[in-house]
Design a protein around this motif. Structure first.
Motif, PDB file in Angstrom:
ATOM      1  N   ILE A 192      91.945 -27.872 -33.399  1.00  0.00           N
ATOM      2  CA  ILE A 192      92.020 -26.551 -32.773  1.00  0.00           C
ATOM      3  C   ILE A 192      91.399 -26.578 -31.384  1.00  0.00           C
ATOM      4  CG2 ILE A 192      91.338 -24.125 -32.967  1.00  0.00           C
ATOM      5  CD1 ILE A 192      91.269 -24.486 -35.991  1.00  0.00           C
ATOM      6  N   ALA A 193      92.141 -26.089 -30.416  1.00  0.00           N
ATOM      7  CA  ALA A 193      91.641 -25.988 -29.045  1.00  0.00           C
ATOM      8  C   ALA A 193      90.880 -24.678 -28.892  1.00  0.00           C
ATOM      9  CB  ALA A 193      92.801 -26.056 -28.057  1.00  0.00           C
ATOM     10  N   ASP A 194      89.575 -24.747 -29.111  1.00  0.00           N
ATOM     11  CA  ASP A 194      88.725 -23.560 -29.042  1.00  0.00           C
ATOM     12  C   ASP A 194      87.282 -24.013 -29.194  1.00  0.00           C
ATOM     13  OD1 ASP A 194      87.882 -20.928 -28.908  1.00  0.00           O
ATOM     14  OD2 ASP A 194      89.344 -20.205 -30.365  1.00  0.00           O
ATOM     15  N   SER A 195      86.349 -23.091 -29.023  1.00  0.00           N
ATOM     16  CA  SER A 195      84.963 -23.421 -29.329  1.00  0.00           C
ATOM     17  C   SER A 195      84.840 -23.618 -30.836  1.00  0.00           C
ATOM     18  CB  SER A 195      84.030 -22.304 -28.872  1.00  0.00           C
ATOM     19  OG  SER A 195      84.196 -21.159 -29.696  1.00  0.00           O
ATOM     20  N   LEU A 196      83.831 -24.357 -31.255  1.00  0.00           N
ATOM     21  CA  LEU A 196      83.667 -24.639 -32.676  1.00  0.00           C
ATOM     22  C   LEU A 196      83.453 -23.360 -33.477  1.00  0.00           C
ATOM     23  CD1 LEU A 196      83.459 -26.747 -34.895  1.00  0.00           C
ATOM     24  CD2 LEU A 196      81.013 -26.964 -34.381  1.00  0.00           C
ATOM     25  N   VAL A 197      82.613 -22.471 -32.966  1.00  0.00           N
ATOM     26  CA  VAL A 197      82.338 -21.226 -33.684  1.00  0.00           C
ATOM     27  C   VAL A 197      83.607 -20.384 -33.820  1.00  0.00           C
ATOM     28  CG1 VAL A 197      81.134 -19.008 -33.531  1.00  0.00           C
ATOM     29  CG2 VAL A 197      79.882 -21.124 -33.122  1.00  0.00           C
ATOM     30  N   ASN A 198      84.359 -20.247 -32.736  1.00  0.00           N
ATOM     31  CA  ASN A 198      85.599 -19.456 -32.807  1.00  0.00           C
ATOM     32  C   ASN A 198      86.606 -20.083 -33.766  1.00  0.00           C
ATOM     33  OD1 ASN A 198      84.657 -17.583 -30.993  1.00  0.00           O
ATOM     34  ND2 ASN A 198      85.770 -18.418 -29.243  1.00  0.00           N
ATOM     35  N   ALA A 199      86.735 -21.396 -33.701  1.00  0.00           N
ATOM     36  CA  ALA A 199      87.692 -22.083 -34.564  1.00  0.00           C
ATOM     37  C   ALA A 199      87.330 -21.879 -36.025  1.00  0.00           C
ATOM     38  CB  ALA A 199      87.726 -23.572 -34.223  1.00  0.00           C
ATOM     39  N   ILE A 200      86.064 -22.050 -36.358  1.00  0.00           N
ATOM     40  CA  ILE A 200      85.626 -21.857 -37.743  1.00  0.00           C
ATOM     41  C   ILE A 200      85.840 -20.412 -38.178  1.00  0.00           C
ATOM     42  CG2 ILE A 200      83.601 -21.796 -39.255  1.00  0.00           C
ATOM     43  CD1 ILE A 200      82.551 -24.242 -37.749  1.00  0.00           C
ATOM     44  N   GLY A 201      85.458 -19.475 -37.319  1.00  0.00           N
ATOM     45  CA  GLY A 201      85.587 -18.065 -37.673  1.00  0.00           C
ATOM     46  C   GLY A 201      87.014 -17.663 -37.985  1.00  0.00           C
ATOM     47  N   LYS A 202      87.954 -18.130 -37.180  1.00  0.00           N
ATOM     48  CA  LYS A 202      89.355 -17.787 -37.407  1.00  0.00           C
ATOM     49  C   LYS A 202      89.870 -18.358 -38.725  1.00  0.00           C
ATOM     50  CE  LYS A 202      90.395 -17.500 -32.457  1.00  0.00           C
ATOM     51  NZ  LYS A 202      91.030 -18.180 -31.299  1.00  0.00           N
ATOM     52  N   VAL A 203      89.471 -19.581 -39.037  1.00  0.00           N
ATOM     53  CA  VAL A 203      89.928 -20.206 -40.283  1.00  0.00           C
ATOM     54  C   VAL A 203      89.271 -19.535 -41.492  1.00  0.00           C
ATOM     55  CG1 VAL A 203      90.069 -22.354 -41.595  1.00  0.00           C
ATOM     56  CG2 VAL A 203      90.403 -22.388 -39.123  1.00  0.00           C
ATOM     57  N   VAL A 204      88.009 -19.157 -41.349  1.00  0.00           N
ATOM     58  CA  VAL A 204      87.327 -18.450 -42.445  1.00  0.00           C
ATOM     59  C   VAL A 204      88.100 -17.197 -42.820  1.00  0.00           C
ATOM     60  CG1 VAL A 204      85.298 -17.062 -43.033  1.00  0.00           C
ATOM     61  CG2 VAL A 204      85.001 -19.330 -42.043  1.00  0.00           C
ATOM     62  N   TYR A 205      88.487 -16.425 -41.828  1.00  0.00           N
ATOM     63  CA  TYR A 205      89.220 -15.182 -42.099  1.00  0.00           C
ATOM     64  C   TYR A 205      90.632 -15.458 -42.622  1.00  0.00           C
ATOM     65  CZ  TYR A 205      85.828 -11.894 -40.150  1.00  0.00           C
ATOM     66  OH  TYR A 205      84.723 -11.113 -39.943  1.00  0.00           O
ATOM     67  N   ARG A 206      91.315 -16.384 -41.981  1.00  0.00           N
ATOM     68  CA  ARG A 206      92.714 -16.636 -42.348  1.00  0.00           C
ATOM     69  C   ARG A 206      92.843 -17.223 -43.747  1.00  0.00           C
ATOM     70  NH1 ARG A 206      94.178 -20.204 -38.461  1.00  0.00           N
ATOM     71  NH2 ARG A 206      94.102 -22.028 -39.813  1.00  0.00           N
ATOM     72  N   GLU A 207      91.947 -18.113 -44.093  1.00  0.00           N
ATOM     73  CA  GLU A 207      92.052 -18.836 -45.365  1.00  0.00           C
ATOM     74  C   GLU A 207      91.114 -18.306 -46.447  1.00  0.00           C
ATOM     75  OE1 GLU A 207      94.405 -20.840 -45.741  1.00  0.00           O
ATOM     76  OE2 GLU A 207      94.974 -21.377 -43.690  1.00  0.00           O
ATOM     77  N   GLU A 208      90.345 -17.270 -46.129  1.00  0.00           N
ATOM     78  CA  GLU A 208      89.398 -16.689 -47.085  1.00  0.00           C
ATOM     79  C   GLU A 208      88.464 -17.777 -47.640  1.00  0.00           C
ATOM     80  OE1 GLU A 208      91.728 -14.589 -49.979  1.00  0.00           O
ATOM     81  OE2 GLU A 208      92.179 -12.960 -48.596  1.00  0.00           O
ATOM     82  N   VAL A 209      87.780 -18.416 -46.735  1.00  0.00           N
ATOM     83  CA  VAL A 209      86.928 -19.559 -47.050  1.00  0.00           C
ATOM     84  C   VAL A 209      85.647 -19.109 -47.756  1.00  0.00           C
ATOM     85  CG1 VAL A 209      85.470 -21.335 -45.964  1.00  0.00           C
ATOM     86  CG2 VAL A 209      87.846 -21.023 -45.237  1.00  0.00           C
ATOM     87  N   ASP A 210      85.194 -19.932 -48.700  1.00  0.00           N
ATOM     88  CA  ASP A 210      83.984 -19.626 -49.475  1.00  0.00           C
ATOM     89  C   ASP A 210      82.719 -20.250 -48.898  1.00  0.00           C
ATOM     90  OD1 ASP A 210      85.153 -18.215 -51.930  1.00  0.00           O
ATOM     91  OD2 ASP A 210      86.355 -20.040 -51.861  1.00  0.00           O
ATOM     92  N   TYR A 211      82.827 -21.443 -48.326  1.00  0.00           N
ATOM     93  CA  TYR A 211      81.663 -22.131 -47.768  1.00  0.00           C
ATOM     94  C   TYR A 211      82.079 -22.906 -46.514  1.00  0.00           C
ATOM     95  CZ  TYR A 211      79.528 -21.562 -52.434  1.00  0.00           C
ATOM     96  OH  TYR A 211      79.037 -21.061 -53.616  1.00  0.00           O
ATOM     97  N   VAL A 212      81.160 -22.974 -45.561  1.00  0.00           N
ATOM     98  CA  VAL A 212      81.257 -23.921 -44.458  1.00  0.00           C
ATOM     99  C   VAL A 212      80.156 -24.946 -44.682  1.00  0.00           C
ATOM    100  CG1 VAL A 212      81.067 -24.285 -41.967  1.00  0.00           C
ATOM    101  CG2 VAL A 212      82.124 -22.188 -42.845  1.00  0.00           C
ATOM    102  N   ILE A 213      80.511 -26.221 -44.714  1.00  0.00           N
ATOM    103  CA  ILE A 213      79.520 -27.275 -44.942  1.00  0.00           C
ATOM    104  C   ILE A 213      79.504 -28.181 -43.723  1.00  0.00           C
ATOM    105  CG2 ILE A 213      78.801 -29.195 -46.412  1.00  0.00           C
ATOM    106  CD1 ILE A 213      80.115 -27.833 -48.753  1.00  0.00           C
ATOM    107  N   ILE A 214      78.361 -28.251 -43.066  1.00  0.00           N
ATOM    108  CA  ILE A 214      78.272 -28.966 -41.795  1.00  0.00           C
ATOM    109  C   ILE A 214      77.047 -29.864 -41.786  1.00  0.00           C
ATOM    110  CG2 ILE A 214      76.997 -27.060 -40.696  1.00  0.00           C
ATOM    111  CD1 ILE A 214      78.522 -27.795 -38.088  1.00  0.00           C
TER     112      ILE A 214
END
Length: 286
Positions: A94-116
């Motif tokens: 994804i061409a974006d900042s890391l925070v923006n990229a994660i945020g968009k995927v969290v909403y789109r895919e209804e993500v339960d956890y981010v593990i970093i």
């Protein structure tokens, strides 16, 4: 445990891969969709500024191709390692900042956890010192985030969980669900500790503790009292390093409460949690 969705951000470093291995281990017997995500941006130099709006430029394409190539290599490595047929993997470049990229995927895919993974070799303090991890914990306030310290290796599952709280609010079921999911899945012992004034709990804090006890009736839990050290950070560190073999540290961020006070302590940028346990942050999202 229901089928869950997990984002695994990667910068293709050793620490990022360690977080991937951690996720595969703790969810090895669970039906999961994993999203392996890499984000990239053209820099702020004069050259990149001229090219920033042109996605078809050679520089953009080179970075994009490198990201996709590295993700393909990780996917191959994961598929060779993982044996659960109920695991699915999708790579996202994804061409974006890391925070923006994660945020968009969290909403789109209804993500339960981010593990970093945290950065550097000095452990849990890098949750706060590593810029990317800190930004994710601070800004992705609508999805639980687990930060995995460098070189941490899961051995026997999550047998014990420490929830550190200031009893600053009345707990609700939804905010505890990420903890309960893990505790029930691993039949973990959950320890709850209060780090605050040593004089005792106020009536409001006592009500918060009672609400928490009621919500934890389905899991094995214990209230553990510890003396407040010079800082909140040191007090939690004592508990993690004590006799309870803590596998996961959990804090709940509820705005102007415990977590915000914790992050304002300057010492947290200087002190390493030598136990090196993963750190789960839950915000009061709905």
């Amino acid at each position: 445990m229901k089928k869950i969705r997990v984002i695994l951000p990667t910068d293709f470093s050793k620490n990022a891969w360690n977080a991937v291995e951690y996720a595969l281990t703790i969810f090895k017997d669970t039906s999961c969709d994993f999203f392996i995500l890499n984000s990239y941006q053209i820099g702020a130099s004069g050259l990149s500024t001229k090219m920033a709006g042109a996605n078809s430029t050679r520089l953009y394409n080179l970075i994009k191709e490198e990201s996709e190539r590295e993700l393909a290599a990780i996917l191959k490595k994961v598929q060779e390692l993982d044996t659960n047929p109920e695991h699915t993997f999708k790579t996202l470049s994804i061409a974006d900042s890391l925070v923006n990229a994660i945020g968009k995927v969290v909403y789109r895919e209804e993500v339960d956890y981010v593990i970093i993974g945290t950065t550097g070799a000095s452990g849990l303090k890098e949750v706060f010192m590593g810029s990317n991890t800190y930004k994710i914990i601070k800004e992705i306030d609508f999805c639980p985030v687990i930060a995995v310290p460098a070189d941490f290796k899961m051995e026997n599952g999550i047998k014990s969980i420490l929830l550190a709280t200031g009893y600053d609010h009345l707990f609700e079921a939804y905010e505890l669900q990420p903890i309960l999911n893990l505790a029930k899945h691993f039949t973990s012992k959950l320890y709850i500790t209060h780090v605050g004034d040593v004089e005792g709990l106020s009536p409001e804090q006592q009500a918060s503790q009672e609400a928490l006890k009621n919500l934890l009736s389905d899991v094995d839990f214990e209230i553990v009292d510890i003396d407040k050290d010079s800082t909140v950070t040191h007090s939690i560190q004592k508990m993690v390093e004590g006799d309870h073999d803590i596998d996961l540290l959990v804090m709940i961020n509820h705005g102007r409460g415990f977590f915000e006070r914790l992050t304002r302590e300057p010492v947290i940028k200087k002190v390493s949690f030598n136990s090196q346990v993963p750190f789960l942050v839950i915000d009061l999202f709905k």
